[in-house]
Design an enzyme around this catalytic site. Structure first.
Site, PDB file in Angstrom:
ATOM      1  N   ASN A  30       9.757   0.990  12.591  1.00  0.00           N
ATOM      2  CA  ASN A  30       8.512   0.257  12.812  1.00  0.00           C
ATOM      3  C   ASN A  30       7.628   0.951  13.842  1.00  0.00           C
ATOM      4  O   ASN A  30       6.398   1.001  13.695  1.00  0.00           O
ATOM      5  CB  ASN A  30       8.822  -1.170  13.285  1.00  0.00           C
ATOM      6  CG  ASN A  30       9.386  -2.054  12.192  1.00  0.00           C
ATOM      7  OD1 ASN A  30       9.409  -1.670  11.024  1.00  0.00           O
ATOM      8  ND2 ASN A  30       9.847  -3.231  12.555  1.00  0.00           N
ATOM      9  N   ARG A  85       0.403   1.982   1.140  1.00  0.00           N
ATOM     10  CA  ARG A  85       0.775   2.903   2.213  1.00  0.00           C
ATOM     11  C   ARG A  85       2.235   3.321   2.151  1.00  0.00           C
ATOM     12  O   ARG A  85       3.142   2.500   2.067  1.00  0.00           O
ATOM     13  CB  ARG A  85       0.467   2.263   3.576  1.00  0.00           C
ATOM     14  CG  ARG A  85       0.733   3.184   4.762  1.00  0.00           C
ATOM     15  CD  ARG A  85       0.230   2.556   6.039  1.00  0.00           C
ATOM     16  NE  ARG A  85      -1.223   2.507   6.056  1.00  0.00           N
ATOM     17  CZ  ARG A  85      -1.924   1.601   6.738  1.00  0.00           C
ATOM     18  NH1 ARG A  85      -1.296   0.653   7.391  1.00  0.00           N
ATOM     19  NH2 ARG A  85      -3.241   1.636   6.727  1.00  0.00           N
ATOM     20  N   HIS A 110      -4.028  -5.795  -4.087  1.00  0.00           N
ATOM     21  CA  HIS A 110      -2.812  -6.283  -3.453  1.00  0.00           C
ATOM     22  C   HIS A 110      -2.274  -7.540  -4.138  1.00  0.00           C
ATOM     23  O   HIS A 110      -1.179  -8.004  -3.833  1.00  0.00           O
ATOM     24  CB  HIS A 110      -3.108  -6.564  -1.968  1.00  0.00           C
ATOM     25  CG  HIS A 110      -1.892  -6.738  -1.119  1.00  0.00           C
ATOM     26  ND1 HIS A 110      -1.544  -7.941  -0.551  1.00  0.00           N
ATOM     27  CD2 HIS A 110      -0.937  -5.851  -0.731  1.00  0.00           C
ATOM     28  CE1 HIS A 110      -0.432  -7.800   0.155  1.00  0.00           C
ATOM     29  NE2 HIS A 110      -0.034  -6.543   0.057  1.00  0.00           N
ATOM     30  N   TYR A 131      13.386  -9.293   1.279  1.00  0.00           N
ATOM     31  CA  TYR A 131      12.192 -10.007   1.731  1.00  0.00           C
ATOM     32  C   TYR A 131      12.206 -11.430   1.179  1.00  0.00           C
ATOM     33  O   TYR A 131      12.641 -11.661   0.050  1.00  0.00           O
ATOM     34  CB  TYR A 131      10.917  -9.334   1.216  1.00  0.00           C
ATOM     35  CG  TYR A 131      10.613  -7.957   1.719  1.00  0.00           C
ATOM     36  CD1 TYR A 131      11.531  -7.205   2.444  1.00  0.00           C
ATOM     37  CD2 TYR A 131       9.376  -7.368   1.454  1.00  0.00           C
ATOM     38  CE1 TYR A 131      11.232  -5.935   2.885  1.00  0.00           C
ATOM     39  CE2 TYR A 131       9.065  -6.092   1.897  1.00  0.00           C
ATOM     40  CZ  TYR A 131      10.000  -5.373   2.601  1.00  0.00           C
ATOM     41  OH  TYR A 131       9.702  -4.111   3.039  1.00  0.00           O
ATOM     42  N   ARG A 154       5.015 -14.191  11.185  1.00  0.00           N
ATOM     43  CA  ARG A 154       6.074 -13.236  11.481  1.00  0.00           C
ATOM     44  C   ARG A 154       5.651 -12.193  12.512  1.00  0.00           C
ATOM     45  O   ARG A 154       6.374 -11.885  13.451  1.00  0.00           O
ATOM     46  CB  ARG A 154       6.489 -12.524  10.193  1.00  0.00           C
ATOM     47  CG  ARG A 154       7.641 -11.545  10.364  1.00  0.00           C
ATOM     48  CD  ARG A 154       7.774 -10.654   9.144  1.00  0.00           C
ATOM     49  NE  ARG A 154       6.798  -9.579   9.125  1.00  0.00           N
ATOM     50  CZ  ARG A 154       6.354  -8.983   8.018  1.00  0.00           C
ATOM     51  NH1 ARG A 154       6.760  -9.408   6.847  1.00  0.00           N
ATOM     52  NH2 ARG A 154       5.497  -7.988   8.090  1.00  0.00           N
ATOM     53  N   HIS A 186       8.212 -12.894   4.378  1.00  0.00           N
ATOM     54  CA  HIS A 186       7.085 -12.269   3.686  1.00  0.00           C
ATOM     55  C   HIS A 186       6.254 -13.265   2.891  1.00  0.00           C
ATOM     56  O   HIS A 186       5.215 -12.918   2.335  1.00  0.00           O
ATOM     57  CB  HIS A 186       7.634 -11.173   2.767  1.00  0.00           C
ATOM     58  CG  HIS A 186       6.625 -10.160   2.335  1.00  0.00           C
ATOM     59  ND1 HIS A 186       6.141 -10.086   1.038  1.00  0.00           N
ATOM     60  CD2 HIS A 186       5.990  -9.181   3.015  1.00  0.00           C
ATOM     61  CE1 HIS A 186       5.277  -9.094   0.950  1.00  0.00           C
ATOM     62  NE2 HIS A 186       5.159  -8.530   2.135  1.00  0.00           N
TER      63      HIS A 186
END
Length: 685
Positions: free
Chosen positions: A48, A407, A437, A470, A563, A591
């Protein structure tokens, strides 16, 4: 009257992202997680942080480089933000290495998992390492001496490297004193020693240790005075113009440059001499603020390999079997199941396979005429991709809207596009300037002489692997209005024309933002009878935050389950005293995106692909879809209440910007929301 525009009312988004990363790191100390998974949390923190520097820090540096500084709602200019980022990141990374060296490694030693250091090698182990070095490393390593004909090499982003101090002259009479040794990227960073050279347990050795031990063999006849690890993180964001003629070709070119963007962070071993550290900083155009001296390996992400190298299932999460609702199990056909009533699945607790089955059955069903799907992240070898290709080969009209700019999945999506095109799928790359998306599948089927549309809408990606890690909702329906809406959205994505009138869905960049603001205002008009529960990954959009502030001022009780980043400041008298913000961090990555409007006892509930961020609400193609079935609405509320009752995996955001982990009160039973959902939906793991 409180000024809603005052910068004191907003937190900085970059610091918010760092705080989320820190909450992930703290899982490495949570002994309710198995030991190897605690180590993996430590590695996820590194991953991360890599992305944070590659994208967020790089973006701030780019603003300064080109004189395009912008001030966020928190009032910080890029220079101020970078200074605060450096302070916080140094503190967190120091703590990470303390956790690794002082907690995790000793605990693994007690469990018989050993990271064998050079000074601890037995003669037999040293001999095995020498053979490995000569057979596997030496043939592929490329040491680079630094002299006028060998300038400093262009090192790949995040690659492991060594700077070596040398003494003496080489065969050509050169005496440069320095060399760079890039660790071969094709080799594992962690190697398991064979049992026959060990006294027991699981014994692992770092590639860096093996290279370090035999550096002198790379420079025969010269004296190695020192060898030190370092790692450079580069700008990895892609910059594409909006007026491209060929997005795929332009993206292929940009992907090559990602590996060699401007440097943004330098990590060095803490025993590296000051003069060499300064030499590297100068070479990469960085300052002390960008330097991270670490006590241990500079590439901790590679420690994730431990789970695959050691056979200790007792030190990892127990396996579980995601359930399949009876409504689906009792019928052979997904079309029959969906036509009876809409289906809502919560992954990973409920199986992702029904989504795949819908496409597989659609591919083979002679009554299905067309399939359309958006793909953001899926994997080129996935079952979903195979089903789409199979449908096209069987003569159905198949259209895939692939977002090439997802990405770090760009190269994979380019490969995916080529594979689908070869099978006869019509591939569209979405809309330049607006990432697609939204997560949508549309199946057109002929039934009893008329066409019927079956729809899947989701909060997450069409990636079976992610669906195990997720939390995401999948919604399947044959509602005519929703089917018509989804059809119109695909028309907009694949064709051209004005925005079409949509009946039930909210869609960005056109109606989602405005409709959210209207519904929040509707709750504000109810005063203390109003109720809002939002679940996002992040909340940064200023107008949305202001609307929530106004609702709080009107007396609406608001719970935000966020989150990651939250720029809203909760608990401020006269502004946000009715707003509570919590973050859930656990085994699975939260998620799901859910918008719950209490509406004075007549709740309106939406699931969505969109977070509460400017990019999602204003600059992407996103969808929010209503859940109207009363039983499903009740089920969603139950899920949200479970998260709100969590007293051990949840962190409360304070008005000063700090997060405090919730703990059970004295005599109160522990309630970990993800474990409750596992037991409720999948059976106890």
């Amino acid at each position: 009257m409180v000024d809603l525009d005052a910068s004191d009312n907003y937190f900085n988004r970059e610091i918010g992202q760092l705080q989320f990363n820190y909450r992930v790191l703290k899982q490495a100390l949570d002994t309710t997680h198995p030991l190897i998974n605690r180590l993996i949390f430590c590695c996820i923190f590194s991953s991360n942080m890599d992305e944070f520097f590659e994208i967020r820090v790089a973006g701030l540096r780019q603003q300064m480089k080109y004189g395009r500084e912008t001030v966020g709602v928190d009032g910080l200019i890029p220079e101020q933000a970078l200074a605060e980022i450096s302070r916080v990141a140094h503190e967190y990374i120091q703590e990470q290495y303390n956790i690794l060296n002082d907690v995790l490694i000793p605990e693994m030693e007690r469990e018989g998992i050993h990271f064998v250091r050079r000074r601890e090698w037995t003669p037999a182990q040293a001999e095995w390492v020498r053979n490995y070095f000569e057979d596997e490393i030496l043939p592929v390593v490329s040491p680079i001496g630094l002299d006028p004909s060998h300038p400093f090499p262009r090192l790949v982003n995040k690659s492991l490297n060594f700077i070596v101090e040398l003494e003496g002259k080489d065969a050509f009479g050169r005496e440069t004193g320095l060399a760079i040794v890039p660790a071969p990227r094709s080799l594992p960073r962690l190697v398991r020693l064979p049992d026959e050279v060990c006294a027991g347990g699981e014994n692992l050795v770092f590639l860096s240790s093996m290279i370090h031990a035999h550096t002198d063999e790379l420079f025969p006849g010269m004296k190695v005075k020192g060898c030190y690890q370092f790692r450079l993180t580069r700008n990895a964001d892609l910059e594409l113009e909006d007026d491209l003629e060929d997005l795929a070709s332009a993206l292929r070119g940009e992907l090559l440059s990602r590996r060699f963007g401007d440097g943004v962070r330098l990590e060095v071993a803490d025993n590296c001499p000051e003069e060499l550290t300064q030499f590297l900083l100068t070479e990469f155009g960085l300052t002390e603020r960008d330097l991270y001296r670490v006590h241990g390996p500079v590439n901790l992400t590679r420690l994730m390999a431990v789970g695959g190298l050691v056979d200790r299932p007792d030190l990892t999460y127990s396996a579980f079997s995601p359930s399949i609702p009876k409504q689906i199990r009792s019928r052979d056909s997904m079309f029959d199941s969906i036509s009876k009533r809409p289906i809502l699945l919560l992954h990973p607790f409920e199986n992702f396979s029904p989504v795949v089955d819908l496409l597989r059955q659609a591919a083979k069903d002679p009554h299905v005429l067309a399939i359309r799907q958006t793909l953001y992240r899926t994997g080129a070898d996935s079952e979903i991709v195979e089903a789409l290709a199979d449908a096209a080969r069987r003569g159905k009209e198949v259209t895939a809207v692939i977002e090439l700019r997802a990405r770090f999945s760009e190269a994979e999506n380019l490969e995916l596009a080529s594979r689908l095109q070869e099978a006869g799928v019509i591939v569209v790359y979405g809309v330049v300037g607006y990432k697609t998306h939204a997560k949508m599948i549309l199946v057109v089927r002929r039934e009893e002489g008329r066409l019927r549309r079956y729809v899947h809408l989701g909060t997450g990606n069409y990636h079976a692997g992610n669906a195990r890690l997720y939390t995401d909702y999948s919604f399947m329906t044959c509602d005519e209005s929703i089917g018509d809406d989804v059809n119109k959205l695909f028309q907009q994505l694949t064709g051209m024309g004005k925005a079409l009138k949509i009946k039930k869905l909210f869609h960005a960049p056109f109606t989602l933002h405005s409709r959210l603001l209207e519904l929040i205002e509707g709750e504000a008009e109810l005063g203390n009878q109003g109720r809002l529960i939002f679940k996002f990954n992040s909340l940064t959009e200023p107008q949305l935050i202001k609307a929530l502030y106004r609702a709080s001022q009107a007396g609406v009780k608001i719970d935000l389950i966020i989150r990651g980043i939250c720029c809203l400041r909760p608990g401020v008298p006269g502004l946000s005293e009715n707003i509570r913000v919590r973050s859930i961090i656990g085994r699975f990555l939260e998620h799901t995106r859910v918008y719950y409007f209490g509406s004075s006892g007549r709740p309106q509930v939406y699931c969505s692909s969109a977070d509460g961020m400017e990019r999602n609400l204003l600059n992407r193609v996103e969808v929010a879809f209503p859940i109207e079935d009363p039983d499903l609405v009740a089920r969603l509320r139950e899920d949200l209440d479970t998260y709100l009752a969590d007293n051990c995996q949840s962190w409360e955001l304070q008005s000063d910007g700090n997060y405090v982990q919730n703990q059970p009160a004295e005599g109160e039973e522990r309630l970990a929301s993800q474990l409750v959902l596992l037991e409720r939906l999948a059976g106890k793991p």
